[in-house]
Design an enzyme around this catalytic site. Structure first.
Site, PDB file in Angstrom:
ATOM      1  N   ASP A 218       0.830  -1.202   0.000  1.00 40.13           N
ATOM      2  CA  ASP A 218       0.000   0.000   0.000  1.00 40.13           C
ATOM      3  C   ASP A 218       0.872   1.263   0.000  1.00 40.13           C
ATOM      4  OD1 ASP A 218      -2.816   0.988   0.363  1.00 40.13           O
ATOM      5  OD2 ASP A 218      -1.943   1.920   2.140  1.00 40.13           O
ATOM      6  N   GLU A 280       1.832  -0.447  -4.963  1.00 42.10           N
ATOM      7  CA  GLU A 280       0.771   0.526  -5.189  1.00 42.10           C
ATOM      8  C   GLU A 280       1.436   1.883  -5.021  1.00 42.10           C
ATOM      9  OE1 GLU A 280      -3.220   2.764  -3.903  1.00 42.10           O
ATOM     10  OE2 GLU A 280      -1.565   2.375  -2.565  1.00 42.10           O
TER      11      GLU A 280
HETATM   12  O1  TEU Z   1      -4.650   4.201  -1.563  1.00 38.67           O
HETATM   13  C1  TEU Z   1      -3.722   5.156  -1.894  1.00 38.67           C
HETATM   14  C2  TEU Z   1      -4.227   6.459  -2.398  1.00 38.67           C
HETATM   15  O2  TEU Z   1      -3.590   7.435  -2.191  1.00 38.67           O
HETATM   16  C3  TEU Z   1      -5.461   6.613  -3.164  1.00 38.67           C
HETATM   17  O3  TEU Z   1      -5.900   5.615  -3.939  1.00 38.67           O
HETATM   18  C4  TEU Z   1      -6.522   7.139  -2.289  1.00 38.67           C
HETATM   19  O4  TEU Z   1      -7.401   6.153  -1.902  1.00 38.67           O
HETATM   20  C5  TEU Z   1      -7.248   8.183  -3.046  1.00 38.67           C
HETATM   21  O5  TEU Z   1      -6.320   9.148  -3.264  1.00 38.67           O
HETATM   22  C6  TEU Z   1      -8.455   8.689  -2.317  1.00 38.67           C
HETATM   23  O6  TEU Z   1      -8.206   9.792  -1.581  1.00 38.67           O
HETATM   24  C7  TEU Z   1      -4.301   3.197  -0.657  1.00 38.67           C
HETATM   25  C8  TEU Z   1      -5.446   2.228  -0.493  1.00 38.67           C
HETATM   26  O7  TEU Z   1      -5.651   1.552  -1.697  1.00 38.67           O
HETATM   27  C9  TEU Z   1      -6.633   2.990  -0.025  1.00 38.67           C
HETATM   28  O8  TEU Z   1      -7.776   2.197   0.036  1.00 38.67           O
HETATM   29  C10 TEU Z   1      -6.309   3.570   1.320  1.00 38.67           C
HETATM   30  O9  TEU Z   1      -7.334   4.430   1.713  1.00 38.67           O
HETATM   31  C11 TEU Z   1      -5.001   4.361   1.305  1.00 38.67           C
HETATM   32  O10 TEU Z   1      -3.970   3.717   0.602  1.00 38.67           O
HETATM   33  C12 TEU Z   1      -4.490   4.520   2.713  1.00 38.67           C
HETATM   34  O11 TEU Z   1      -4.044   3.308   3.219  1.00 38.67           O
END
Ligand code: TEU
Length: 558
Positions: A218, A280
């Site tokens: 993540d 990610e």
């Molecule tokens: O997401 C990272 C992230 O920065 C974005 O996809 C974010 O969800 C988007 O900008 C909305 O504001 C990851 C995870 O996939 C996500 O579900 C989590 O919320 C985030 O990290 C925090 O752990």
């Protein structure tokens, strides 16, 4: 590689872009299906999906034809951010089951030849994690606080915003402030601290020992912050649209992150089997992203620039070309993705009013898009994606053609992106609604009690698996055909050439020892005539024989 005579008129230009891989470890070509566990299948009827539910539906995933699943976090969590607020990295939340259920799921998946990737969240913990609780109790200057980013004024807190709205700093009772790039219940860890590094290395080992095949990491680009914690001076709108390099801000894509991933890669490589990790990392442009997939770092990184490409032939060609060239420059597989649990489902996103808007931002005022056209484009987009060399990611429910549930009532919404955003942004709940399995069943077969943590709209019944399985022309059968033909023709590992048929048509040849497959996607308003000598392997719309209509894709061979 040369164009086939019957397809390419002599003047059709061919641009060779990519060569096949010599060796193809599983992660170079895998189709990986993302399970968002709370919304996939609920075995105990409490309205929340669980590990038992996933296990019960493995046969469905096997029949669909995927190579691996990636399961979003199932760890103990207060669920302030859908489980991305982890309170214990080495256990299972009771809502999802037990560690024994995790072991059973891994074993049952392996028995069907499905690999299992789990999600690791290293940038932050939950504020209810024992470490953060100890930090609060121990007070300023303590080693417990040194695992996070606690500061006094002046100068810091700085002007950094939380991803979900509001400032990235929250003050505690004794006057210190802590950093949280996401929700205030997700304090950022300090990766300068060796204890943090040790804890995560131990966590990776814990799960590798239990047999997982890999990890999705993540926000892999956020772990290291630039020294000095200086103010951000960036145009946020441009940044969110991907128009600025990610390292334009001092808390993203800093060089120090790569040391961490080199150590993790060495750890994975010390295990038998081909264990893999995917970053990610919302990192742009592509050459910055390629740094994450150098030979001694991640095996894969999500290709979010491709996800953001607008529905336009030039934009898609440019993304395919740049993706493959940059991945090839470091010997990594390209990856492709259209949907996940953070973005507007592509059946809705591909027809939104402003296609350059960040895919996770759904504004309350945004007009409702045309569902029929959205599904048509989504099916065509998937047909293009699943032919591209490399590894592709699917998000649960896209194989049913599910749309974004924009109309969820405010009181049902749980996403901090909505709750902290003052109602301007609707957040990500709309892509997380429990998926429909059976039309005429409680909660559309999500469980047998009818409970559902987010309300399912009435039309979800028409998308249910039992309405689509075995029905010619359904989206589910399209996905099954695409995956079956992809496997037969080994499309994950082929050379790729872009073919110039018409400016508003994306055409490419994928060639390997199974032959050449020509993929054609029509983004123009005039139909594209399919050459009489070509055989249609699969088409994104039913009944395509002579003419390829607008917003349709086809796979052809001799
Ligand atoms: O997401 C990272 C992230 O920065 C974005 O996809 C974010 O969800 C988007 O900008 C909305 O504001 C990851 C995870 O996939 C996500 O579900 C989590 O919320 C985030 O990290 C925090 O752990």
């Amino acid at each position: 590689m040369s164009p086939r005579k019957h397809h390419a008129t002599p003047e059709s230009a061919v641009e060779h872009v990519h060569d096949a891989f010599g060796t193809a470890e599983w992660w170079r070509t895998a189709v990986i299906y993302q399970v968002y566990p709370r919304s996939f299948a609920d075995s105990d009827g409490d309205g929340n999906g669980d590990l038992g539910g996933i296990r019960n539906r493995l046969a469905y995933l096997h029949d669909l034809g995927v190579d691996a699943i990636w399961i979003s976090p199932f760890y103990p969590s207060p669920q302030a951010d859908g489980g991305y607020d982890v309170a214990d990295h080495r256990d299972v939340d009771p809502m999802y089951g037990t560690l024994a259920d995790a072991d059973d799921l891994i074993a049952a998946a392996h028995a069907l030849g499905i690999r299992v990737i789990i999600d690791i969240v290293p940038n932050h913990t939950s504020d209810e994690h024992p470490w953060f609780q100890a930090a609060l109790a121990a007070g300023p200057g303590s080693p417990e606080r040194a695992r996070y980013w606690f500061v006094d004024s002046p100068g810091v807190p700085n002007n950094w915003p939380s991803e979900f709205g509001g400032p990235a700093w929250t003050q505690v009772a004794d006057g210190q402030w802590y950093l949280h790039l996401f929700d205030r219940k997700q304090p950022d860890l300090n990766w300068e601290n060796p204890e943090v590094r040790e804890m995560f290395a131990g966590t990776l080992r814990f799960w590798l020992d239990r047999g997982v095949d890999g990890f999705r990491i993540d926000v892999a680009h956020h772990l290291v912050k630039a020294p000095g914690l200086s103010d951000v001076d960036a145009d946020w709108d441009a940044y969110n649209r991907g128009a600025l390099p990610t390292n334009a801000v001092p808390f993203a894509d800093q060089d120090g992150v790569h040391d961490i991933y080199r150590q993790w890669r060495a750890l994975l490589d010390s295990y038998p089997g081909e264990r893999a990790m995917v970053a990610e990392a919302w990192v742009t442009p592509h050459d910055r992203l390629a740094r994450y997939v150098r030979a001694d770092e991640f095996q894969q990184a999500f290709n979010f620039d491709y996800m953001r490409a607008t529905w336009d032939a030039d934009a898609l060609r440019a993304q395919i070309r740049t993706t493959l060239r940059n991945a090839d420059s470091v010997g990594a597989p390209a990856t492709w993705v259209l949907s996940n649990h953070d973005v507007i489902r592509h059946a809705t996103r591909l027809v939104r009013a402003d296609p350059t808007m960040a895919p996770w931002i759904l504004e309350a005022t945004e007009p409702r898009p045309d569902t029929g056209l959205g599904l048509r484009r989504a099916r065509a987009a998937t047909a293009l994606m699943l032919a591209l060399p490399g590894s592709s990611y699917l998000y649960q429910g896209e194989e049913l053609g599910l749309r974004e549930v924009i109309e969820l009532p405010a009181k049902a919404r749980t996403d901090p992106d909505f709750l902290r955003g003052g109602g301007h942004r609707l957040g990500r709940d709309g892509c997380r609604v429990p998926i429909p399995w059976t039309k005429d069943a409680p909660a559309f077969g999500f469980n047998d009690t009818g409970a559902s943590w987010l309300p399912q709209p009435a039309d979800f019944g028409d998308y249910a698996v039992d309405r689509q399985r075995g029905r010619d022309g359904s989206t589910l059968e399209l996905y099954r055909s695409l995956l079956a033909v992809r496997r037969q023709r080994q499309l994950g590992n082929g050379s790729l050439a872009l073919v110039d048929l018409r400016p508003d048509v994306v055409a490419l040849d994928v060639t390997n020892d199974r032959g050449t497959t020509r993929i054609v996607l029509n983004l123009g308003s005039a139909p594209w005539p399919i050459p009489a000598s070509a055989r249609v392997l699969v088409a994104s719309t039913d009944g395509v024989t002579d003419l390829l209509p607008t917003d349709c894709a086809v796979w052809l061979t001799d």
